[in-house]
Design a protein around this motif. Structure first.
Motif, PDB file in Angstrom:
ATOM      1  N   GLN A   1      17.311  82.325 -14.565  1.00 38.62           N
ATOM      2  CA  GLN A   1      18.058  81.281 -13.873  1.00 38.62           C
ATOM      3  C   GLN A   1      18.333  80.084 -14.782  1.00 38.62           C
ATOM      4  OE1 GLN A   1      15.911  80.258 -10.309  1.00 38.62           O
ATOM      5  NE2 GLN A   1      16.051  82.328  -9.463  1.00 38.62           N
ATOM      6  N   GLU A   2      17.378  79.751 -15.611  1.00 32.04           N
ATOM      7  CA  GLU A   2      17.526  78.605 -16.515  1.00 32.04           C
ATOM      8  C   GLU A   2      18.225  78.991 -17.813  1.00 32.04           C
ATOM      9  OE1 GLU A   2      16.801  75.483 -15.763  1.00 32.04           O
ATOM     10  OE2 GLU A   2      16.223  76.177 -13.756  1.00 32.04           O
ATOM     11  N   TRP A  48      17.353  80.908 -20.204  1.00 31.48           N
ATOM     12  CA  TRP A  48      16.554  81.119 -21.408  1.00 31.48           C
ATOM     13  C   TRP A  48      16.741  82.544 -21.925  1.00 31.48           C
ATOM     14  CZ3 TRP A  48      11.252  78.855 -22.825  1.00 31.48           C
ATOM     15  CH2 TRP A  48      11.240  77.474 -22.618  1.00 31.48           C
ATOM     16  N   ASP A  88       9.407  70.169 -20.694  1.00 34.46           N
ATOM     17  CA  ASP A  88      10.440  71.093 -20.202  1.00 34.46           C
ATOM     18  C   ASP A  88       9.815  72.354 -19.619  1.00 34.46           C
ATOM     19  OD1 ASP A  88      12.391  69.329 -20.964  1.00 34.46           O
ATOM     20  OD2 ASP A  88      12.945  70.390 -22.799  1.00 34.46           O
ATOM     21  N   LEU A 101       9.713  73.898 -15.857  1.00 34.40           N
ATOM     22  CA  LEU A 101      10.250  75.247 -15.721  1.00 34.40           C
ATOM     23  C   LEU A 101       9.358  76.131 -14.833  1.00 34.40           C
ATOM     24  CD1 LEU A 101      12.592  77.054 -17.021  1.00 34.40           C
ATOM     25  CD2 LEU A 101      10.800  77.868 -18.558  1.00 34.40           C
TER      26      LEU A 101
END
Length: 296
Positions: free
Chosen positions: A197-198, A200, A288, A292
Protein backbone atom coordinates in the motif's frame (compact mmCIF):
# COMPACT_ATOMS: atom_id res chain seq x y z
CA UNK A 1 37.03 -3.31 10.37
CA UNK A 2 39.16 -6.43 10.48
CA UNK A 3 42.87 -5.83 10.16
CA UNK A 4 45.67 -7.38 8.17
CA UNK A 5 49.23 -7.85 9.32
CA UNK A 6 50.69 -5.60 6.63
CA UNK A 7 48.22 -2.71 6.86
CA UNK A 8 47.55 0.25 9.10
CA UNK A 9 44.04 1.51 9.63
CA UNK A 10 43.63 4.70 7.54
CA UNK A 11 44.56 7.65 9.75
CA UNK A 12 41.92 10.08 8.51
CA UNK A 13 39.18 7.46 8.77
CA UNK A 14 40.27 6.66 12.32
CA UNK A 15 40.32 10.34 13.31
CA UNK A 16 36.91 10.92 11.77
CA UNK A 17 35.35 8.07 13.73
CA UNK A 18 37.27 9.04 16.87
CA UNK A 19 36.07 12.63 16.93
CA UNK A 20 32.46 11.65 16.27
CA UNK A 21 32.49 9.10 19.09
CA UNK A 22 31.70 6.20 16.75
CA UNK A 23 34.05 3.86 18.60
CA UNK A 24 32.04 4.08 21.82
CA UNK A 25 28.68 2.64 20.76
CA UNK A 26 29.11 -0.74 22.43
CA UNK A 27 31.64 -3.42 23.35
CA UNK A 28 32.26 -4.39 19.72
CA UNK A 29 33.08 -0.91 18.45
CA UNK A 30 35.23 -0.24 21.50
CA UNK A 31 37.15 -3.48 20.94
CA UNK A 32 37.66 -2.47 17.32
CA UNK A 33 39.22 0.81 18.41
CA UNK A 34 41.47 -0.93 20.90
CA UNK A 35 42.62 -3.48 18.32
CA UNK A 36 43.32 -0.86 15.65
CA UNK A 37 45.69 0.98 18.00
CA UNK A 38 47.22 -2.22 19.33
CA UNK A 39 47.83 -3.52 15.83
CA UNK A 40 49.56 -0.33 14.75
CA UNK A 41 51.83 -0.43 17.80
CA UNK A 42 52.51 -4.16 17.45
CA UNK A 43 53.48 -3.91 13.80
CA UNK A 44 55.04 -0.47 13.50
CA UNK A 45 56.38 0.69 16.91
CA UNK A 46 60.11 1.41 16.83
CA UNK A 47 60.29 0.80 20.60
CA UNK A 48 58.75 -2.66 20.43
CA UNK A 49 56.55 -1.76 23.42
CA UNK A 50 53.37 -3.64 22.52
CA UNK A 51 53.67 -5.49 25.82
CA UNK A 52 52.84 -2.27 27.68
CA UNK A 53 49.81 -1.52 25.56
CA UNK A 54 47.15 -2.50 28.11
CA UNK A 55 48.84 -0.40 30.80
CA UNK A 56 48.66 2.63 28.53
CA UNK A 57 45.12 1.78 27.53
CA UNK A 58 44.04 1.65 31.18
CA UNK A 59 45.56 5.10 31.82
CA UNK A 60 43.75 6.44 28.77
CA UNK A 61 40.38 5.11 29.96
CA UNK A 62 40.93 6.53 33.44
CA UNK A 63 41.20 10.08 32.12
CA UNK A 64 37.96 11.92 31.20
CA UNK A 65 37.42 13.00 27.61
CA UNK A 66 35.86 16.26 26.53
CA UNK A 67 33.54 15.81 23.55
CA UNK A 68 31.87 19.16 24.20
CA UNK A 69 30.79 19.52 20.56
CA UNK A 70 28.68 16.34 20.58
CA UNK A 71 25.06 16.05 21.71
CA UNK A 72 24.56 15.38 25.41
CA UNK A 73 23.08 11.90 24.87
CA UNK A 74 26.11 10.89 22.81
CA UNK A 75 28.59 12.24 25.38
CA UNK A 76 26.75 10.26 28.04
CA UNK A 77 26.97 7.09 25.97
CA UNK A 78 30.69 7.56 25.41
CA UNK A 79 31.28 7.91 29.15
CA UNK A 80 29.20 4.83 29.93
CA UNK A 81 31.10 2.61 27.49
CA UNK A 82 34.50 3.95 28.61
CA UNK A 83 33.64 3.32 32.26
CA UNK A 84 32.61 -0.22 31.41
CA UNK A 85 35.86 -0.93 29.59
CA UNK A 86 37.88 0.60 32.42
CA UNK A 87 36.00 -1.52 34.97
CA UNK A 88 36.73 -4.64 32.90
CA UNK A 89 40.41 -3.83 32.52
CA UNK A 90 40.82 -3.13 36.24
CA UNK A 91 39.00 -6.24 37.42
CA UNK A 92 39.47 -8.82 34.69
CA UNK A 93 42.49 -7.94 32.61
CA UNK A 94 42.79 -11.58 31.60
CA UNK A 95 39.98 -11.12 29.06
CA UNK A 96 42.09 -8.59 27.16
CA UNK A 97 45.34 -10.55 27.64
CA UNK A 98 43.71 -13.62 26.10
CA UNK A 99 42.45 -11.61 23.13
CA UNK A 100 45.80 -9.97 22.38
CA UNK A 101 47.62 -13.29 22.84
CA UNK A 102 45.70 -14.79 19.92
CA UNK A 103 47.38 -14.76 16.52
CA UNK A 104 44.00 -13.87 15.03
CA UNK A 105 43.27 -11.15 17.63
CA UNK A 106 41.61 -8.93 15.03
CA UNK A 107 39.39 -11.65 13.57
CA UNK A 108 35.63 -11.77 13.79
CA UNK A 109 35.80 -14.99 15.80
CA UNK A 110 38.25 -13.54 18.34
CA UNK A 111 36.01 -10.56 19.02
CA UNK A 112 32.89 -12.72 19.31
CA UNK A 113 34.64 -14.93 21.86
CA UNK A 114 35.81 -11.90 23.85
CA UNK A 115 32.29 -10.46 24.01
CA UNK A 116 31.02 -13.83 25.16
CA UNK A 117 33.67 -13.95 27.90
CA UNK A 118 32.66 -10.45 29.04
CA UNK A 119 29.02 -11.51 29.26
CA UNK A 120 29.87 -14.71 31.16
CA UNK A 121 31.99 -12.78 33.64
CA UNK A 122 29.24 -10.24 34.27
CA UNK A 123 26.75 -13.07 34.80
CA UNK A 124 28.99 -14.58 37.50
CA UNK A 125 30.62 -11.46 38.89
CA UNK A 126 32.95 -12.34 41.81
CA UNK A 127 31.52 -11.21 45.14
CA UNK A 128 34.67 -9.38 46.21
CA UNK A 129 34.55 -6.84 43.40
CA UNK A 130 33.38 -3.37 44.42
CA UNK A 131 30.93 -1.92 41.92
CA UNK A 132 31.11 1.80 41.09
CA UNK A 133 27.90 3.60 41.99
CA UNK A 134 27.51 4.94 38.44
CA UNK A 135 27.87 1.54 36.74
CA UNK A 136 24.61 -0.32 36.14
CA UNK A 137 25.64 -3.97 35.71
CA UNK A 138 22.11 -5.19 34.96
CA UNK A 139 21.68 -2.64 32.19
CA UNK A 140 25.08 -3.59 30.84
CA UNK A 141 24.15 -7.28 30.68
CA UNK A 142 20.81 -6.48 29.04
CA UNK A 143 22.49 -4.38 26.37
CA UNK A 144 25.00 -7.09 25.53
CA UNK A 145 22.28 -9.72 25.43
CA UNK A 146 20.01 -7.58 23.26
CA UNK A 147 22.41 -5.82 20.92
CA UNK A 148 24.91 -8.64 20.54
CA UNK A 149 22.60 -11.66 20.57
CA UNK A 150 23.77 -12.80 17.10
CA UNK A 151 27.26 -13.37 18.56
CA UNK A 152 26.10 -14.88 21.81
CA UNK A 153 23.57 -17.20 20.20
CA UNK A 154 26.22 -18.96 18.14
CA UNK A 155 29.01 -18.94 20.72
CA UNK A 156 26.85 -20.28 23.53
CA UNK A 157 25.38 -22.94 21.25
CA UNK A 158 21.78 -21.98 21.85
CA UNK A 159 21.15 -23.49 18.47
CA UNK A 160 22.22 -26.98 17.45
CA UNK A 161 25.45 -27.70 15.61
CA UNK A 162 23.46 -28.46 12.52
CA UNK A 163 21.55 -25.20 12.53
CA UNK A 164 24.67 -23.16 13.31
CA UNK A 165 26.00 -24.00 9.85
CA UNK A 166 22.80 -23.13 8.04
CA UNK A 167 19.68 -21.44 9.35
CA UNK A 168 16.78 -23.71 10.24
CA UNK A 169 14.46 -20.91 9.10
CA UNK A 170 13.45 -20.92 5.47
CA UNK A 171 11.21 -17.85 5.41
CA UNK A 172 11.10 -14.45 7.10
CA UNK A 173 7.68 -15.09 8.66
CA UNK A 174 9.19 -17.85 10.83
CA UNK A 175 11.19 -15.40 12.94
CA UNK A 176 8.23 -13.11 13.61
CA UNK A 177 6.56 -13.14 17.03
CA UNK A 178 3.29 -15.02 17.36
CA UNK A 179 1.57 -17.79 19.29
CA UNK A 180 1.91 -20.25 16.41
CA UNK A 181 2.92 -20.44 12.77
CA UNK A 182 -0.51 -19.36 11.57
CA UNK A 183 -0.35 -16.16 13.62
CA UNK A 184 3.17 -15.48 12.36
CA UNK A 185 2.03 -15.97 8.78
CA UNK A 186 -0.88 -13.56 9.32
CA UNK A 187 1.49 -10.92 10.70
CA UNK A 188 3.76 -11.34 7.71
CA UNK A 189 0.82 -10.95 5.33
CA UNK A 190 -0.19 -7.73 7.12
CA UNK A 191 3.36 -6.47 6.72
CA UNK A 192 3.30 -7.27 3.00
CA UNK A 193 -0.04 -5.52 2.66
CA UNK A 194 1.26 -2.36 4.35
CA UNK A 195 4.47 -2.32 2.32
CA UNK A 196 2.48 -2.75 -0.88
CA UNK A 197 0.00 0.00 0.00
CA UNK A 198 2.84 2.39 0.81
CA UNK A 199 4.52 1.43 -2.48
CA UNK A 200 7.64 0.07 -0.85
CA UNK A 201 7.20 -3.19 -2.76
CA UNK A 202 5.27 -4.56 -5.72
CA UNK A 203 4.45 -8.14 -6.83
CA UNK A 204 6.59 -9.96 -9.37
CA UNK A 205 5.92 -12.83 -11.76
CA UNK A 206 7.34 -15.19 -9.13
CA UNK A 207 4.69 -16.13 -6.58
CA UNK A 208 5.60 -14.92 -3.09
CA UNK A 209 8.46 -12.70 -4.30
CA UNK A 210 8.13 -8.91 -4.16
CA UNK A 211 10.26 -6.25 -5.80
CA UNK A 212 11.69 -3.51 -3.60
CA UNK A 213 10.85 -0.30 -5.41
CA UNK A 214 13.48 1.96 -3.84
CA UNK A 215 16.58 1.84 -6.03
CA UNK A 216 18.13 5.00 -4.59
CA UNK A 217 21.04 5.48 -2.20
CA UNK A 218 18.83 5.17 0.88
CA UNK A 219 17.46 1.76 -0.02
CA UNK A 220 19.73 -0.19 2.32
CA UNK A 221 19.05 2.13 5.25
CA UNK A 222 15.32 1.91 4.63
CA UNK A 223 15.29 -1.88 4.95
CA UNK A 224 17.76 -1.83 7.85
CA UNK A 225 15.48 0.63 9.69
CA UNK A 226 12.46 -1.57 8.98
CA UNK A 227 14.15 -4.53 10.64
CA UNK A 228 15.35 -2.33 13.53
CA UNK A 229 11.81 -1.11 14.25
CA UNK A 230 10.29 -4.57 13.88
CA UNK A 231 12.85 -5.89 16.34
CA UNK A 232 12.58 -2.94 18.70
CA UNK A 233 8.78 -3.26 18.90
CA UNK A 234 8.88 -6.97 19.66
CA UNK A 235 7.81 -8.31 16.26
CA UNK A 236 11.02 -10.32 15.84
CA UNK A 237 11.02 -13.42 18.04
CA UNK A 238 14.25 -15.01 16.84
CA UNK A 239 17.55 -13.11 16.89
CA UNK A 240 19.90 -14.31 14.17
CA UNK A 241 23.24 -13.40 12.64
CA UNK A 242 23.33 -10.69 9.98
CA UNK A 243 23.91 -13.23 7.20
CA UNK A 244 20.82 -15.18 8.24
CA UNK A 245 18.66 -12.06 8.45
CA UNK A 246 19.74 -11.00 4.97
CA UNK A 247 18.99 -14.48 3.62
CA UNK A 248 15.49 -14.41 5.13
CA UNK A 249 14.77 -11.04 3.52
CA UNK A 250 15.89 -12.60 0.25
CA UNK A 251 13.29 -15.33 0.73
CA UNK A 252 10.56 -12.86 -0.28
CA UNK A 253 12.23 -9.64 -1.46
CA UNK A 254 13.99 -8.88 -4.72
CA UNK A 255 16.34 -5.90 -4.48
CA UNK A 256 19.39 -4.38 -6.17
CA UNK A 257 21.60 -4.10 -3.06
CA UNK A 258 24.88 -6.05 -3.16
CA UNK A 259 25.08 -8.99 -0.77
CA UNK A 260 28.00 -7.64 1.31
CA UNK A 261 26.30 -4.28 1.74
CA UNK A 262 22.96 -5.92 2.53
CA UNK A 263 24.46 -8.21 5.19
CA UNK A 264 26.31 -5.27 6.75
CA UNK A 265 22.98 -3.45 7.26
CA UNK A 266 21.91 -6.05 9.85
CA UNK A 267 25.14 -6.25 11.83
CA UNK A 268 24.71 -5.20 15.49
CA UNK A 269 26.80 -2.05 15.25
CA UNK A 270 24.82 -0.91 12.21
CA UNK A 271 21.49 -1.65 13.89
CA UNK A 272 22.63 0.07 17.08
CA UNK A 273 23.32 3.24 15.07
CA UNK A 274 19.55 3.71 14.68
CA UNK A 275 19.44 4.64 18.37
CA UNK A 276 20.19 8.24 17.50
CA UNK A 277 19.01 11.78 18.09
CA UNK A 278 16.40 13.58 16.00
CA UNK A 279 19.17 15.49 14.25
CA UNK A 280 20.71 12.36 12.78
CA UNK A 281 19.66 11.26 9.25
CA UNK A 282 18.83 7.75 10.48
CA UNK A 283 16.17 9.10 12.83
CA UNK A 284 13.85 9.90 9.93
CA UNK A 285 14.10 6.33 8.64
CA UNK A 286 13.16 5.02 12.08
CA UNK A 287 10.20 7.37 12.43
CA UNK A 288 8.91 6.50 8.96
CA UNK A 289 9.04 2.80 9.78
CA UNK A 290 7.32 3.29 13.13
CA UNK A 291 4.42 4.99 11.37
CA UNK A 292 4.44 2.34 8.70
CA UNK A 293 3.93 -0.62 11.05
CA UNK A 294 2.03 1.12 13.85
CA UNK A 295 -1.01 -1.19 13.32
CA UNK A 296 0.96 -4.38 12.70
Amino acid sequence: MNLHSNLQYPLFKFLSEEFTGSYYQNELTCLNRMLILYHNRYVFSIYDDAGNYLDDYEKYLEKPLNFWYLAAFKRERIEIVRKRMYFLLKNNRQIFDQLLARKDYSSWEAKKQTILEIYRWLENLPSGIQLPSDLDINRWKREIKTALTPFLSVSTQTISAKSSKSSVYEHFCQILSGADQEEKQQKFERLISVLTQEQWISPTDNDGIYRFRNTGRGARLQLAALYFVLNNQGHIAQELMATQIAALFDSWLSHHISRDSFVKAFQPEQQDAFNCSVRQPRHKYVQDCKLLIRDL
